[in-house]
Design a protein around this motif. Structure first.
Motif, short mmCIF file in Angstrom:
data_model
loop_
_atom_site.label_atom_id
_atom_site.label_comp_id
_atom_site.label_asym_id
_atom_site.label_seq_id
_atom_site.Cartn_x
_atom_site.Cartn_y
_atom_site.Cartn_z
N ASP A 84 0.83 -1.21 0.00
CA ASP A 84 0.00 0.00 0.00
C ASP A 84 0.86 1.26 0.00
O ASP A 84 0.56 2.24 -0.67
N PHE A 90 -2.52 6.14 -5.55
CA PHE A 90 -2.97 7.54 -5.55
C PHE A 90 -3.22 8.05 -6.97
O PHE A 90 -3.97 9.00 -7.17
N GLY A 93 -7.00 7.38 -7.49
CA GLY A 93 -7.97 7.88 -6.53
C GLY A 93 -8.10 6.99 -5.31
O GLY A 93 -7.32 6.06 -5.09
N ASP A 94 -9.11 7.30 -4.52
CA ASP A 94 -9.36 6.60 -3.26
C ASP A 94 -9.86 5.18 -3.52
O ASP A 94 -10.79 4.98 -4.30
N VAL A 95 -9.23 4.20 -2.88
CA VAL A 95 -9.60 2.79 -3.07
C VAL A 95 -9.65 2.08 -1.71
O VAL A 95 -9.08 2.55 -0.74
N SER A 96 -10.33 0.95 -1.70
CA SER A 96 -10.40 0.09 -0.52
C SER A 96 -9.99 -1.32 -0.94
O SER A 96 -10.43 -1.81 -1.98
N TYR A 116 -8.21 -3.93 -5.37
CA TYR A 116 -8.89 -2.84 -4.66
C TYR A 116 -10.15 -2.45 -5.41
O TYR A 116 -10.24 -2.60 -6.62
N PRO A 118 -12.39 0.85 -6.31
CA PRO A 118 -12.39 2.32 -6.26
C PRO A 118 -13.59 2.82 -5.46
O PRO A 118 -14.69 2.31 -5.59
N ASN A 119 -13.36 3.82 -4.61
CA ASN A 119 -14.44 4.38 -3.80
C ASN A 119 -15.21 5.43 -4.57
O ASN A 119 -16.41 5.57 -4.40
N ASN A 122 -13.29 7.51 -10.40
CA ASN A 122 -12.76 6.91 -11.62
C ASN A 122 -13.85 6.03 -12.22
O ASN A 122 -13.89 4.82 -11.97
#
Length: 177
Positions: A84, A90, A93-96, A116, A118-119, A122
C-alpha cells in the motif's frame, strides 16, 4: 523410406497441433503503449499500456514506473502495508482493499499483488490491481485499472505482460541493470 515416414508423421503431428497453437496465440492479450496521462511528480513519468476488451475480456489500462531507492533493501515488499505504501494507487484515486494481497514473482524479482475497489472518482475503473516488486533497493510499481470486477481473471495476464521481454527490457534499462 523410414526417414520419409518419420518426416511425414512429424509433419502431420505439427499440422494436427496447429489449431491448438493458434487458439493459444489468439488468447494472448495485446498490449498497446499509450501516453502517460498523469502530471509530473517526484517519481517521474512511467509507461502506460492498454489492452482492449476484445483482447483481455474487458478494458485494462496498466501504468508501470520505477521508484529508485524507495524499497526496503533487506525485506523488499514483505506485506500489504509495504504494498500500500509503495504502490501508485494515488494515481487512480481513493480505493479500498478487496482482501489480502499475495506474493508474486516478476522474472527474478519478488513482490506482492492486491486487488482494490475504487471508492469514487474513476468511472472507468471497476477494480484496480496494485503490483509492486523490487530489485534490491529499487522497485517497480504497476497499477492496472480494470473495466470489470473479476481481478482474478485478469491478474495472470497482467503478470505475464510484466514478465514479457518488452517490459523487462524497459525495467533493466530503467533500474540500471
Amino acid at each position: 523410406m523410414t526417414g520419409l515416414l518419420v518426416a511425414l508423421a512429424a509433419a502431420s503431428l505439427l499440422w494436427l497441433d496447429l489449431p491448438r497453437r493458434a487458439a493459444a496465440t489468439a488468447s494472448v492479450p495485446l498490449w498497446k503503449e499509450v501516453s502517460w496521462p498523469f502530471p509530473m511528480d517526484p517519481w517521474g513519468r512511467g509507461k502506460a499500456f492498454r489492452c482492449r476488451a476484445a483482447d483481455c475480456g474487458a478494458d485494462v489500462t496498466l501504468y508501470v514506473r520505477a521508484k529508485i531507492g524507495f524499497c526496503d533493501c533487506v525485506k523488499g515488499v514483505a506485506d500489504d502495508d509495504d504494498l500500500d505504501r509503495m504502490g501508485d494507487l494515488f494515481l487512480v484515486g481513493d480505493v479500498s482493499p478487496l482482501g489480502p494481497g499475495r506474493p508474486i514473482s516478476i522474472a527474478w524479482m519478488k513482490g506482492r499483488s492486491r486487488a482494490y475497489k475504487p471508492n469514487a472518482g474513476n468511472p472507468a475503473a471497476r477494480t484496480v490491481l496494485s503490483i509492486v516488486y523490487n530489485e534490491r533497493c529499487d522497485m517497480i510499481a504497476a497499477t492496472a485499472v480494470l473495466g470489470h470486477d473479476r481481478p482474478e481473471t485478469t491478474e495472470p495476464s497482467v503478470i505475464e505482460f510484466l514478465n514479457s521481454s518488452r517490459v523487462m527490457r524497459w525495467a533493466e534499462v530503467t533500474l540500471g541493470l
